[in-house]
Design an enzyme around this catalytic site. Structure first.
Site, PDB file in Angstrom:
ATOM      1  N   ARG A  78       0.855  -1.226   0.027  1.00  0.00           N
ATOM      2  CA  ARG A  78      -0.104  -0.081  -0.158  1.00  0.00           C
ATOM      3  C   ARG A  78       0.705   1.320  -0.087  1.00  0.00           C
ATOM      4  O   ARG A  78       1.693   1.442   0.952  1.00  0.00           O
ATOM      5  CB  ARG A  78      -1.025  -0.083   1.109  1.00  0.00           C
ATOM      6  CG  ARG A  78      -1.799   1.234   1.271  1.00  0.00           C
ATOM      7  CD  ARG A  78      -2.821   1.215   2.378  1.00  0.00           C
ATOM      8  NE  ARG A  78      -3.556   2.573   2.227  1.00  0.00           N
ATOM      9  CZ  ARG A  78      -3.295   3.369   3.492  1.00  0.00           C
ATOM     10  NH1 ARG A  78      -2.771   2.967   4.453  1.00  0.00           N
ATOM     11  NH2 ARG A  78      -3.877   4.620   3.197  1.00  0.00           N
ATOM     12  N   HIS A 122      -2.654  11.349   0.360  1.00  0.00           N
ATOM     13  CA  HIS A 122      -2.184  11.195   1.706  1.00  0.00           C
ATOM     14  C   HIS A 122      -1.294  12.296   2.379  1.00  0.00           C
ATOM     15  O   HIS A 122      -0.220  12.063   2.751  1.00  0.00           O
ATOM     16  CB  HIS A 122      -1.299   9.783   1.905  1.00  0.00           C
ATOM     17  CG  HIS A 122      -1.146   9.114   3.219  1.00  0.00           C
ATOM     18  ND1 HIS A 122      -1.283   7.754   3.311  1.00  0.00           N
ATOM     19  CD2 HIS A 122      -0.624   9.589   4.476  1.00  0.00           C
ATOM     20  CE1 HIS A 122      -1.066   7.530   4.665  1.00  0.00           C
ATOM     21  NE2 HIS A 122      -0.553   8.658   5.375  1.00  0.00           N
ATOM     22  N   GLU A 167      -7.688   8.664   5.643  1.00  0.00           N
ATOM     23  CA  GLU A 167      -7.836   9.171   7.111  1.00  0.00           C
ATOM     24  C   GLU A 167      -8.524  10.752   6.891  1.00  0.00           C
ATOM     25  O   GLU A 167      -7.834  11.605   7.570  1.00  0.00           O
ATOM     26  CB  GLU A 167      -6.934   9.328   8.051  1.00  0.00           C
ATOM     27  CG  GLU A 167      -6.223   7.883   8.448  1.00  0.00           C
ATOM     28  CD  GLU A 167      -4.956   7.577   9.091  1.00  0.00           C
ATOM     29  OE1 GLU A 167      -4.525   8.812   9.460  1.00  0.00           O
ATOM     30  OE2 GLU A 167      -4.368   6.745   9.413  1.00  0.00           O
ATOM     31  N   ASN A 292      -7.965   1.978   9.224  1.00  0.00           N
ATOM     32  CA  ASN A 292      -6.848   2.235  10.143  1.00  0.00           C
ATOM     33  C   ASN A 292      -7.115   2.355  11.648  1.00  0.00           C
ATOM     34  O   ASN A 292      -8.030   3.010  11.982  1.00  0.00           O
ATOM     35  CB  ASN A 292      -6.050   3.591   9.566  1.00  0.00           C
ATOM     36  CG  ASN A 292      -5.703   3.430   8.056  1.00  0.00           C
ATOM     37  OD1 ASN A 292      -5.625   2.468   7.445  1.00  0.00           O
ATOM     38  ND2 ASN A 292      -5.073   4.464   7.553  1.00  0.00           N
ATOM     39  N   TYR A 294      -5.342   1.959  15.319  1.00  0.00           N
ATOM     40  CA  TYR A 294      -4.193   2.127  16.177  1.00  0.00           C
ATOM     41  C   TYR A 294      -4.383   2.128  17.886  1.00  0.00           C
ATOM     42  O   TYR A 294      -3.623   1.352  18.554  1.00  0.00           O
ATOM     43  CB  TYR A 294      -3.220   3.592  16.155  1.00  0.00           C
ATOM     44  CG  TYR A 294      -2.585   3.390  14.857  1.00  0.00           C
ATOM     45  CD1 TYR A 294      -1.300   2.917  14.685  1.00  0.00           C
ATOM     46  CD2 TYR A 294      -3.367   4.010  13.600  1.00  0.00           C
ATOM     47  CE1 TYR A 294      -0.679   2.958  13.290  1.00  0.00           C
ATOM     48  CE2 TYR A 294      -2.704   4.015  12.372  1.00  0.00           C
ATOM     49  CZ  TYR A 294      -1.479   3.373  12.296  1.00  0.00           C
ATOM     50  OH  TYR A 294      -0.708   3.531  11.027  1.00  0.00           O
ATOM     51  N   GLU A 352      -3.890  -0.045   7.834  1.00  0.00           N
ATOM     52  CA  GLU A 352      -3.006   0.549   8.913  1.00  0.00           C
ATOM     53  C   GLU A 352      -3.284  -0.037  10.104  1.00  0.00           C
ATOM     54  O   GLU A 352      -4.444   0.006  10.558  1.00  0.00           O
ATOM     55  CB  GLU A 352      -2.719   1.937   8.594  1.00  0.00           C
ATOM     56  CG  GLU A 352      -2.316   2.629   7.711  1.00  0.00           C
ATOM     57  CD  GLU A 352      -1.980   4.025   7.640  1.00  0.00           C
ATOM     58  OE1 GLU A 352      -1.977   4.693   8.966  1.00  0.00           O
ATOM     59  OE2 GLU A 352      -2.124   4.870   6.674  1.00  0.00           O
TER      60      GLU A 352
HETATM   61  O1  IFM Z   1       2.236   7.732   9.754  1.00  0.00           O
HETATM   62  C1  IFM Z   1       0.584   7.992  10.025  1.00  0.00           C
HETATM   63  C2  IFM Z   1       0.210   7.762   8.559  1.00  0.00           C
HETATM   64  O2  IFM Z   1       0.818   8.659   7.758  1.00  0.00           O
HETATM   65  C3  IFM Z   1      -1.464   7.712   8.735  1.00  0.00           C
HETATM   66  N1  IFM Z   1      -1.915   7.036   9.756  1.00  0.00           N
HETATM   67  C4  IFM Z   1      -1.279   6.882  11.112  1.00  0.00           C
HETATM   68  C5  IFM Z   1       0.174   6.730  10.984  1.00  0.00           C
HETATM   69  C6  IFM Z   1       0.905   6.778  12.372  1.00  0.00           C
HETATM   70  O3  IFM Z   1       0.636   7.896  13.010  1.00  0.00           O
END
Ligand code: IFM
Length: 441
Positions: A78, A122, A167, A292, A294, A352
């Protein structure tokens, strides 16, 4: 790792992700300036005022970087294509050198058997368009549509899947309300406009790609679990509002053609004229959804502050180098929640997931057991979501390489491959080797 490829459905895609400005080296190849160059050059915005001028020099080292993906047994890559590299002024003249670079890059993926997953935006808005208001200007939809048309006509025949925008919450809210990312605005009117225009631009890009025959189209949204900081009704309401702004605004508009009422309560007075009429276009089908994920955030009410009157509160869980709590159940939550409430059987990719850690090289190697656990636990959470009925079709680790972590500069290391930013030497970390072993088993 406690899984192997064989634990996943046939055809499940494993890959890693990057983004253009974070790795390529923006000073090469005739790219135009972006709002990240000037944001970084303004004191106080970015750690050590670092920018993406050189980054990982992927522009010249992409073949070796793609070898790393192939050697790990990955199926896909990706990546993103920089708007300002292709159109240095954001519109008008095309930089053939930039298009040629992406041509070579995609061919090099295919030569290695890697499926190209492209992201069109992005985060690096060309400066010339930023001067005109960037995401706050309704015309951004047409500008983005034109760029989309140029790049997809050139690459579309070889791309496996295309995402319009990465995002949107970061593009709109983080960058125009919180002000932590370029352009660093802190203004509710600008935010409401960006929250809407980013979706309008998505719709325009979808229409342009459908018209020029590009297939397998989606968008990449980020989701953070919003947990009430206490049982108090005001904290529960605060977490609900955070959930609306962060997690529901974009997916509801795309899949249902509505915005959450609880968010409109604050944004309505600031929305651009006629926004209701755009929702029909925004609510057009997508072929897949990128997720995505986290972390989670504990949210409390903040009555002394104007709408949305919410504030994050430090949570108790172990944290990554970013200070983000590690909470794999949140990934399971979002994959099943999205599947049940929004996308049904549509393929969902984890586009992600990953963690930053203060990795160091010792005796020529990087030992990162924290990341090995993080990857393991999140991939197993995705597996549980599949067992619970979500059509999860792939997982991309963020990121292949240590890279430019935006306002954090080069300090936060997300890669499964270490990059020495002095010599640009790549060193695969223990997590890279463990993941490769699981994929090849
Ligand atoms: O590095 C970023 C990425 O560009 C977009 N999503 C989160 C990642 C970590 O912060």
């Amino acid at each position: 790792m406690d899984f192997t490829r064989a634990d996943f459905p046939q055809g499940f895609t494993f890959g890693a992700a990057t983004a253009a400005y974070q790795i390529e080296g923006h000073k090469f190849g005739g790219a135009g300036p972006t709002h990240w160059d000037t944001f970084a050059a303004t004191p106080g915005n970015v750690v050590r005022a670092e920018d993406g001028a050189l980054a990982c020099d992927h522009y010249h080292r992409y073949e070796a970087d793609l070898d790393l993906l192939k050697d790990a047994g990955m199926d896909a890559y990706r990546f993103s294509t920089s708007w300002a590299r292709v159109m240095p002024e954001g519109r008008g003249p095309v930089n053939e050198e930039g298009l040629d670079f992406y041509d070579r890059l995609v061919d090099a993926m295919l030569e290695r058997g890697l499926k190209p997953y492209q992201t069109l935006y992005h985060w690096e808005m060309p400066s010339a368009l930023s001067d005109l208001g960037g995401w706050t200007n309704r015309d951004v939809a047409g500008w983005f549509g034109d760029f989309t048309d140029v790049i997809t006509r050139r690459l579309g025949d070889r791309i496996h899947a295309t995402a319009t925008i990465n995002e949107p919450w970061c593009v709109a809210f983080l960058s125009h309300f919180i002000g932590a990312h370029a352009p660093g605005t802190r203004d509710i009117r600008a935010t409401a406009r960006a929250m809407h225009h980013v979706l309008l631009a998505h719709a325009e890009a979808m229409e342009r790609m459908r018209a020029n025959g590009t297939q397998n189209l989606g968008i990449v949204l980020n989701f953070d679990r919003a947990i009430p900081a206490s049982d108090a009704p005001e904290d529960i309401a605060a977490a609900g509002l955070q959930d609306g702004i962060f997690n529901r605004w974009f997916i509801e508009a795309i899949t249902k053609g509505t915005y959450p009422e609880v968010v409109l309560d604050g944004f309505s007075p600031h929305m651009p004229k006629g926004w209701e009429d755009d929702l029909k276009r925004i609510n057009q089908p997508i072929d897949w959804l990128g997720v995505n994920y986290y972390t989670r955030n504990q949210i409390a009410s903040d009555p002394d502050s104007p709408w949305p009157s919410i504030k994050p509160v430090a949570g108790p869980l172990p944290k990554t180098q970013m200070g983000w709590e590690i909470f794999p159940d949140g990934l399971h939550h979002f994959l099943t929640w999205l599947s049940k409430n929004y996308v049904g059987d549509m393929p969902i990719y984890v586009t992600e997931n990953g963690m930053a850690w203060g990795d160091v090289i010792e005796n020529g190697a990087v030992y990162d057991p924290e990341r090995i656990s993080y990857i393991n636990d999140h991939i197993l959470a995705a597996k549980r979501a599949i067992e619970d009925g979500a059509n999860v079709a792939g997982f991309f680790y963020w990121s292949l390489l240590d890279n430019y972590e935006w306002a954090e500069g080069y300090e936060k290391r997300f890669g499964i491959v270490h990059v020495d930013f002095e010599t640009l030497k790549r060193t695969p970390k223990a997590s890279y080797h463990e993941l490769a072993a699981a994929l090849k088993a």
